[in-house]
Design a protein around this motif. Structure first.
Motif, PDB file in Angstrom:
ATOM      1  N   PRO A  41       0.823  -1.215   0.000  1.00  0.00           N
ATOM      2  CA  PRO A  41       0.000   0.000   0.000  1.00  0.00           C
ATOM      3  C   PRO A  41       0.853   1.259   0.000  1.00  0.00           C
ATOM      4  N   ALA A  42       0.314   2.313  -0.590  1.00  0.00           N
ATOM      5  CA  ALA A  42       1.057   3.566  -0.714  1.00  0.00           C
ATOM      6  C   ALA A  42       1.417   4.151   0.646  1.00  0.00           C
ATOM      7  N   ARG A  43       0.551   3.944   1.661  1.00  0.00           N
ATOM      8  CA  ARG A  43       0.803   4.535   2.980  1.00  0.00           C
ATOM      9  C   ARG A  43       2.069   3.972   3.627  1.00  0.00           C
ATOM     10  N   ALA A  44       2.530   2.810   3.142  1.00  0.00           N
ATOM     11  CA  ALA A  44       3.727   2.193   3.716  1.00  0.00           C
ATOM     12  C   ALA A  44       4.998   2.623   3.003  1.00  0.00           C
ATOM     13  N   MET A  45       4.871   3.253   1.847  1.00  0.00           N
ATOM     14  CA  MET A  45       6.039   3.645   1.059  1.00  0.00           C
ATOM     15  C   MET A  45       6.510   5.033   1.466  1.00  0.00           C
ATOM     16  N   LEU A  46       7.174   5.080   2.605  1.00  0.00           N
ATOM     17  CA  LEU A  46       7.611   6.351   3.167  1.00  0.00           C
ATOM     18  C   LEU A  46       9.109   6.327   3.424  1.00  0.00           C
ATOM     19  N   PRO A  47       9.744   7.499   3.483  1.00  0.00           N
ATOM     20  CA  PRO A  47      11.148   7.544   3.899  1.00  0.00           C
ATOM     21  C   PRO A  47      11.249   7.145   5.367  1.00  0.00           C
ATOM     22  N   VAL A 160       8.118  -2.898  25.469  1.00  0.00           N
ATOM     23  CA  VAL A 160       8.859  -3.423  24.320  1.00  0.00           C
ATOM     24  C   VAL A 160       9.851  -2.381  23.827  1.00  0.00           C
ATOM     25  N   VAL A 161      11.100  -2.792  23.711  1.00  0.00           N
ATOM     26  CA  VAL A 161      12.156  -1.918  23.190  1.00  0.00           C
ATOM     27  C   VAL A 161      12.298  -2.196  21.702  1.00  0.00           C
ATOM     28  N   LEU A 162      12.385  -1.141  20.916  1.00  0.00           N
ATOM     29  CA  LEU A 162      12.454  -1.261  19.456  1.00  0.00           C
ATOM     30  C   LEU A 162      13.462  -0.262  18.902  1.00  0.00           C
ATOM     31  N   LYS A 163      14.373  -0.742  18.077  1.00  0.00           N
ATOM     32  CA  LYS A 163      15.306   0.169  17.417  1.00  0.00           C
ATOM     33  C   LYS A 163      14.580   0.915  16.297  1.00  0.00           C
ATOM     34  N   ALA A 164      14.786   2.201  16.219  1.00  0.00           N
ATOM     35  CA  ALA A 164      14.140   2.991  15.172  1.00  0.00           C
ATOM     36  C   ALA A 164      14.526   2.500  13.780  1.00  0.00           C
ATOM     37  N   SER A 165      15.764   2.041  13.644  1.00  0.00           N
ATOM     38  CA  SER A 165      16.230   1.558  12.340  1.00  0.00           C
ATOM     39  C   SER A 165      15.593   0.236  11.939  1.00  0.00           C
ATOM     40  N   ASP A 166      14.913  -0.424  12.870  1.00  0.00           N
ATOM     41  CA  ASP A 166      14.252  -1.688  12.572  1.00  0.00           C
ATOM     42  C   ASP A 166      12.782  -1.510  12.210  1.00  0.00           C
ATOM     43  N   ILE A 167      12.332  -0.287  12.095  1.00  0.00           N
ATOM     44  CA  ILE A 167      10.955  -0.030  11.673  1.00  0.00           C
ATOM     45  C   ILE A 167      10.892  -0.095  10.153  1.00  0.00           C
ATOM     46  N   ARG A 168       9.936  -0.831   9.648  1.00  0.00           N
ATOM     47  CA  ARG A 168       9.715  -0.976   8.211  1.00  0.00           C
ATOM     48  C   ARG A 168       8.328  -0.438   7.862  1.00  0.00           C
ATOM     49  N   GLY A 169       8.165  -0.072   6.611  1.00  0.00           N
ATOM     50  CA  GLY A 169       6.888   0.502   6.205  1.00  0.00           C
ATOM     51  C   GLY A 169       5.760  -0.502   6.172  1.00  0.00           C
ATOM     52  N   ASP A 170       6.054  -1.741   5.777  1.00  0.00           N
ATOM     53  CA  ASP A 170       5.003  -2.726   5.542  1.00  0.00           C
ATOM     54  C   ASP A 170       5.380  -4.080   6.131  1.00  0.00           C
ATOM     55  N   MET A 171       4.384  -4.962   6.260  1.00  0.00           N
ATOM     56  CA  MET A 171       4.605  -6.276   6.840  1.00  0.00           C
ATOM     57  C   MET A 171       5.504  -7.148   5.973  1.00  0.00           C
ATOM     58  N   SER A 173       8.049  -6.374   4.232  1.00  0.00           N
ATOM     59  CA  SER A 173       9.456  -6.060   4.478  1.00  0.00           C
ATOM     60  C   SER A 173       9.950  -6.684   5.774  1.00  0.00           C
ATOM     61  N   VAL A 174       9.050  -6.826   6.744  1.00  0.00           N
ATOM     62  CA  VAL A 174       9.427  -7.449   8.011  1.00  0.00           C
ATOM     63  C   VAL A 174       9.689  -8.939   7.819  1.00  0.00           C
ATOM     64  N   TRP A 175       8.878  -9.604   6.990  1.00  0.00           N
ATOM     65  CA  TRP A 175       9.120 -11.031   6.736  1.00  0.00           C
ATOM     66  C   TRP A 175      10.461 -11.232   6.026  1.00  0.00           C
ATOM     67  N   THR A 176      10.798 -10.309   5.129  1.00  0.00           N
ATOM     68  CA  THR A 176      12.116 -10.364   4.487  1.00  0.00           C
ATOM     69  C   THR A 176      13.211 -10.224   5.539  1.00  0.00           C
ATOM     70  N   MET A 177      12.978  -9.348   6.500  1.00  0.00           N
ATOM     71  CA  MET A 177      13.934  -9.122   7.582  1.00  0.00           C
ATOM     72  C   MET A 177      14.081 -10.370   8.451  1.00  0.00           C
ATOM     73  N   VAL A 178      12.961 -11.051   8.721  1.00  0.00           N
ATOM     74  CA  VAL A 178      12.996 -12.283   9.516  1.00  0.00           C
ATOM     75  C   VAL A 178      13.837 -13.336   8.806  1.00  0.00           C
ATOM     76  N   ARG A 179      13.614 -13.494   7.499  1.00  0.00           N
ATOM     77  CA  ARG A 179      14.375 -14.487   6.728  1.00  0.00           C
ATOM     78  C   ARG A 179      15.875 -14.163   6.741  1.00  0.00           C
ATOM     79  N   LYS A 180      16.186 -12.876   6.616  1.00  0.00           N
ATOM     80  CA  LYS A 180      17.586 -12.461   6.580  1.00  0.00           C
ATOM     81  C   LYS A 180      18.248 -12.660   7.939  1.00  0.00           C
ATOM     82  N   THR A 181      17.509 -12.358   8.997  1.00  0.00           N
ATOM     83  CA  THR A 181      18.051 -12.468  10.352  1.00  0.00           C
ATOM     84  C   THR A 181      18.241 -13.914  10.764  1.00  0.00           C
ATOM     85  N   GLN A 182      17.252 -14.757  10.461  1.00  0.00           N
ATOM     86  CA  GLN A 182      17.279 -16.138  10.910  1.00  0.00           C
ATOM     87  C   GLN A 182      17.961 -17.082   9.922  1.00  0.00           C
TER      88      GLN A 182
END
Length: 223
Positions: A41-47, A160-171, A173-182
């Motif tokens: 969605p467009a709302r997730a495509m943010l800087p 919950v502690v969260l790094k600002a750099s770990d915030i993603r626009g959309d879900m 991108s988070v699954w991609t992050m999970v695959r990369k991390t694990q």
């Protein structure tokens, strides 16, 4: 012929499939390797700055409280402030996450830090999120000794502690992050997506907090 072979044979017949499954297996394998994403969605495509702002706004909209600190050394003081503001005992439960272990909890006077999975007797648990999803204000938390799932659901208050750099626009991108991390093929046993504190509504839509988990969610974003 086994019952399994019979069932699969009927499925193949209904799909008009004949011969070996070699080509279809190759197609499925290729699809899994490519890990195609859906429509974003467009709302997730943010800087990055926009993602942080949207995450905080959406998390607040769904009942969480959000604060930002400069670094991990500021986290214990923020946790202490939260405990005092909610008249809670100076006790927290954390897992083995190295970032939380090294935060410097001794800087908070008389704070008791318990380690490991929660047994249900903790009022306040502190976890570290893998990521945040800006479009919905959702936290992604993975299971394991670093951040036991019991801490996500058993205490009345979840910080919950969260790094600002770990915030993603959309879900996605988070699954991609999970695959990369694990690592591909080594996904965590559980991925919990948490949006706001636990809530439920009866037939008259009266909202009850804490129905299936913490009644309060506080997010500390580390810049």
């Amino acid at each position: 012929m086994s019952a399994r072979d019979t069932v699969l044979g009927k499925i193949r017949a209904s799909m008009r499939v004949s011969g070996p499954d070699t080509e279809r297996r190759k197609t499925v394998a290729a699809r899994l390797v490519e890990t195609l994403t859906g429509v974003i969605p467009a709302r997730a495509m943010l800087p990055k700055a926009g993602q942080l702002e949207l995450f905080c706004a959406m998390a607040s909209q769904f009942g969480a409280t959000v604060t930002q600190v400069a670094d991990y050394k500021k986290v214990p003081a923020e946790v202490g402030t939260y405990l005092r503001a909610h008249n809670l005992p100076a006790e927290i439960r954390i897992g083995a996450d190295k970032r939380l272990q090294k935060a410097g909890w001794t800087s908070v006077k008389n704070l008791e830090v318990r380690h490991g999975a929660s047994d249900g007797g903790d009022l306040t648990g502190v976890s570290h999120a893998l990521a945040g999803i800006a479009e919905t204000g959702t936290l992604a938390l993975i299971s394991g000794q670093d951040n036991p799932t019991t801490i996500n659901f058993l205490p009345e208050h979840h910080i919950v502690v969260l790094k600002a750099s770990d915030i993603r626009g959309d879900m996605e991108s988070v699954w991609t992050m999970v695959r990369k991390t694990q690592g591909k093929g080594e996904m965590p046993r559980v991925v919990n997506l948490v949006t706001g504190p636990s809530r439920s509504g009866d037939i008259e839509q009266t909202i009850l907090l804490g129905a299936h988990g913490p009644r309060a969610l506080h997010i500390i974003v580390v810049d």
